[in-house]
Design a protein around this motif. Sequence first.
Motif, PDB file in Angstrom:
ATOM      1  N   ALA A   4       0.841  -1.196   0.000  1.00  0.00           N
ATOM      2  CA  ALA A   4       0.000   0.000   0.000  1.00  0.00           C
ATOM      3  C   ALA A   4       0.875   1.244   0.000  1.00  0.00           C
ATOM      4  O   ALA A   4       1.958   1.258   0.593  1.00  0.00           O
ATOM      5  CB  ALA A   4      -0.902  -0.007   1.235  1.00  0.00           C
ATOM      6  N   LYS A   7       1.441   4.169   4.675  1.00  0.00           N
ATOM      7  CA  LYS A   7       1.999   3.289   5.702  1.00  0.00           C
ATOM      8  C   LYS A   7       1.209   3.400   7.003  1.00  0.00           C
ATOM      9  O   LYS A   7       0.496   4.376   7.239  1.00  0.00           O
ATOM     10  CB  LYS A   7       3.466   3.642   5.954  1.00  0.00           C
ATOM     11  CG  LYS A   7       4.346   3.492   4.724  1.00  0.00           C
ATOM     12  CD  LYS A   7       5.787   3.868   5.034  1.00  0.00           C
ATOM     13  CE  LYS A   7       6.660   3.770   3.781  1.00  0.00           C
ATOM     14  NZ  LYS A   7       8.071   4.111   4.071  1.00  0.00           N
ATOM     15  N   VAL A  25      -0.437  -6.201   0.690  1.00  0.00           N
ATOM     16  CA  VAL A  25      -1.809  -6.533   0.303  1.00  0.00           C
ATOM     17  C   VAL A  25      -1.773  -7.560  -0.827  1.00  0.00           C
ATOM     18  O   VAL A  25      -1.052  -7.388  -1.810  1.00  0.00           O
ATOM     19  CB  VAL A  25      -2.584  -5.280  -0.162  1.00  0.00           C
ATOM     20  CG1 VAL A  25      -4.022  -5.660  -0.543  1.00  0.00           C
ATOM     21  CG2 VAL A  25      -2.583  -4.216   0.916  1.00  0.00           C
ATOM     22  N   THR A  34      -9.076 -11.272   0.327  1.00  0.00           N
ATOM     23  CA  THR A  34      -7.950 -10.359   0.521  1.00  0.00           C
ATOM     24  C   THR A  34      -7.127 -10.768   1.735  1.00  0.00           C
ATOM     25  O   THR A  34      -7.667 -11.287   2.715  1.00  0.00           O
ATOM     26  CB  THR A  34      -8.471  -8.926   0.710  1.00  0.00           C
ATOM     27  OG1 THR A  34      -9.330  -8.592  -0.382  1.00  0.00           O
ATOM     28  CG2 THR A  34      -7.334  -7.916   0.780  1.00  0.00           C
ATOM     29  N   VAL A  36      -4.014  -9.031   4.253  1.00  0.00           N
ATOM     30  CA  VAL A  36      -3.294  -7.805   4.596  1.00  0.00           C
ATOM     31  C   VAL A  36      -2.382  -8.091   5.781  1.00  0.00           C
ATOM     32  O   VAL A  36      -2.784  -8.776   6.729  1.00  0.00           O
ATOM     33  CB  VAL A  36      -4.273  -6.662   4.963  1.00  0.00           C
ATOM     34  CG1 VAL A  36      -3.498  -5.385   5.308  1.00  0.00           C
ATOM     35  CG2 VAL A  36      -5.256  -6.408   3.828  1.00  0.00           C
ATOM     36  N   GLU A 124      -4.891  -2.849  -7.007  1.00  0.00           N
ATOM     37  CA  GLU A 124      -5.042  -1.425  -6.721  1.00  0.00           C
ATOM     38  C   GLU A 124      -6.410  -1.144  -6.118  1.00  0.00           C
ATOM     39  O   GLU A 124      -6.549  -0.324  -5.198  1.00  0.00           O
ATOM     40  CB  GLU A 124      -4.828  -0.606  -7.999  1.00  0.00           C
ATOM     41  CG  GLU A 124      -3.362  -0.559  -8.427  1.00  0.00           C
ATOM     42  CD  GLU A 124      -3.163   0.216  -9.723  1.00  0.00           C
ATOM     43  OE1 GLU A 124      -4.180   0.507 -10.393  1.00  0.00           O
ATOM     44  OE2 GLU A 124      -2.006   0.508 -10.050  1.00  0.00           O
ATOM     45  N   VAL A 127      -6.323  -2.284  -2.518  1.00  0.00           N
ATOM     46  CA  VAL A 127      -5.618  -1.334  -1.655  1.00  0.00           C
ATOM     47  C   VAL A 127      -6.549  -0.193  -1.258  1.00  0.00           C
ATOM     48  O   VAL A 127      -6.586   0.229  -0.094  1.00  0.00           O
ATOM     49  CB  VAL A 127      -4.348  -0.801  -2.352  1.00  0.00           C
ATOM     50  CG1 VAL A 127      -3.783   0.391  -1.574  1.00  0.00           C
ATOM     51  CG2 VAL A 127      -3.308  -1.899  -2.477  1.00  0.00           C
ATOM     52  N   LYS A 128      -7.341   0.316  -2.197  1.00  0.00           N
ATOM     53  CA  LYS A 128      -8.266   1.407  -1.893  1.00  0.00           C
ATOM     54  C   LYS A 128      -9.303   0.972  -0.854  1.00  0.00           C
ATOM     55  O   LYS A 128      -9.657   1.730   0.054  1.00  0.00           O
ATOM     56  CB  LYS A 128      -8.962   1.876  -3.173  1.00  0.00           C
ATOM     57  CG  LYS A 128      -8.034   2.594  -4.142  1.00  0.00           C
ATOM     58  CD  LYS A 128      -8.760   2.988  -5.418  1.00  0.00           C
ATOM     59  CE  LYS A 128      -7.818   3.679  -6.395  1.00  0.00           C
ATOM     60  NZ  LYS A 128      -8.504   4.027  -7.674  1.00  0.00           N
ATOM     61  N   VAL A 130      -8.850  -1.412   1.332  1.00  0.00           N
ATOM     62  CA  VAL A 130      -8.129  -1.618   2.588  1.00  0.00           C
ATOM     63  C   VAL A 130      -8.037  -0.314   3.375  1.00  0.00           C
ATOM     64  O   VAL A 130      -8.160  -0.301   4.606  1.00  0.00           O
ATOM     65  CB  VAL A 130      -6.720  -2.194   2.302  1.00  0.00           C
ATOM     66  CG1 VAL A 130      -5.800  -2.035   3.521  1.00  0.00           C
ATOM     67  CG2 VAL A 130      -6.826  -3.665   1.922  1.00  0.00           C
ATOM     68  N   TYR A 131      -7.851   0.800   2.675  1.00  0.00           N
ATOM     69  CA  TYR A 131      -7.773   2.088   3.374  1.00  0.00           C
ATOM     70  C   TYR A 131      -9.047   2.365   4.174  1.00  0.00           C
ATOM     71  O   TYR A 131      -8.987   2.856   5.306  1.00  0.00           O
ATOM     72  CB  TYR A 131      -7.549   3.221   2.371  1.00  0.00           C
ATOM     73  CG  TYR A 131      -6.179   3.225   1.730  1.00  0.00           C
ATOM     74  CD1 TYR A 131      -5.060   2.724   2.402  1.00  0.00           C
ATOM     75  CD2 TYR A 131      -5.987   3.744   0.441  1.00  0.00           C
ATOM     76  CE1 TYR A 131      -3.814   2.731   1.811  1.00  0.00           C
ATOM     77  CE2 TYR A 131      -4.739   3.760  -0.152  1.00  0.00           C
ATOM     78  CZ  TYR A 131      -3.650   3.250   0.534  1.00  0.00           C
ATOM     79  OH  TYR A 131      -2.408   3.260  -0.049  1.00  0.00           O
ATOM     80  N   TYR A 135      -7.727   0.332   7.510  1.00  0.00           N
ATOM     81  CA  TYR A 135      -7.028   1.457   8.140  1.00  0.00           C
ATOM     82  C   TYR A 135      -7.939   2.228   9.095  1.00  0.00           C
ATOM     83  O   TYR A 135      -7.535   2.607  10.194  1.00  0.00           O
ATOM     84  CB  TYR A 135      -6.494   2.421   7.072  1.00  0.00           C
ATOM     85  CG  TYR A 135      -5.193   2.003   6.425  1.00  0.00           C
ATOM     86  CD1 TYR A 135      -4.990   0.701   5.976  1.00  0.00           C
ATOM     87  CD2 TYR A 135      -4.167   2.921   6.245  1.00  0.00           C
ATOM     88  CE1 TYR A 135      -3.815   0.331   5.357  1.00  0.00           C
ATOM     89  CE2 TYR A 135      -2.977   2.568   5.621  1.00  0.00           C
ATOM     90  CZ  TYR A 135      -2.805   1.270   5.174  1.00  0.00           C
ATOM     91  OH  TYR A 135      -1.631   0.900   4.576  1.00  0.00           O
TER      92      TYR A 135
END
Length: 380
Positions: A4, A7, A25, A34, A36, A124, A127-128, A130-131, A135
Amino acid sequence: MDFAGVKLGIVDKETGELTEVEVFVAILGASQLTYVEAVSSQQKEDLIAACENALHYIGGVPAAIVPDNRRAAPLKAAVIKSNKYEPTLNEAFADFADHYGTTILPTRAYRPRDKALPGRRAVEGAVKIVYSRIYAPLRKQVYNSLTELNAAILIALEAHNNQLLRGRNYSRRLQFEEIERSALAPLPILHYEFKKQLHATVMKNGHVCLSVDKHYYSVPYRFIGKKVKLLYSNSVVEAYYHYERIALHKRLKSPYNYSTDKEHLASTHRFVTDWTPDRFLEWASSIHEDVRLYILKILDRKQHPEQAYRSCIGILSFAKKAGEQRLISACQRALSYGIYNYKTIQTILEKNMDQYEDSLFADELPMPKHDNIRGEDYYQ
């Protein structure tokens, strides 16, 4: 798989110092299941460990692992050199894939206009998500170690994988179990052993030294004088030249010994592989115990086996040239002076010193007390 761009961080309990950590990821193409994990860096040790954990998380091995291959910023721990047709893989990462029976299939090297490539778009997109899904919940708490952080990530990750997909009556996990788990190959019994690396120059005898063990391994003789890369784990040692594996050996940690594949050697070097310390000691024992003791001293003090073997051959050959009894006497006399080399035995026999009485010989020993002393003849 990819890292990602944003960080996460862990905070030292004692100092309050914040350390940023990378976030790995991985996503399966069909189910979008997924994985992580937070890791210390993007170095190959952390990448391989995270990939391995991902495989064990999903419980199987896919046909291919797809890392980034962008010209501007390829994932260096996986792809050393980006190329449209045949990118150069990191040897350790390729070895990891070989252990798990899968293939490294880097995405096509691309320019910004290539953003729509489906393989890259999947990770990609992951990752979006995951944010927002991983996160966001984590920001409510401070974590003091990677273990704590990854425990929290796993909780959020399970919620993400078990949440129903938008407009669907199934989750990523359910879809994985239905259509994807059966397509995975089984995990191997043993985990991957990460290999460390160093560079070494091939010696004239066709061997390279693994300096951490002071042990020598053969490579094909045509690489004599070349600089090669050694990859080694607790159990194996591999030699690479220009990314091609040229030798594979079981790792042995016995210092100053050789591991030799006869096929690697030129004919002039092959005689070395026919000899072992046990063979010389057995030969010496057949003559006399004192000869065996002298040969043992030779083997113990020489740094390189080849050097010791030549000395042993020379000394034991005196059994035929001068007779066994004279060789026994010469070894006994040399043992009494603590001098262990071929030239000592040769000098004793040539000067008939093996036949002297100890009382006559004691004051007339025409030998140096140490191998490194050149002697009076050197200066004439």
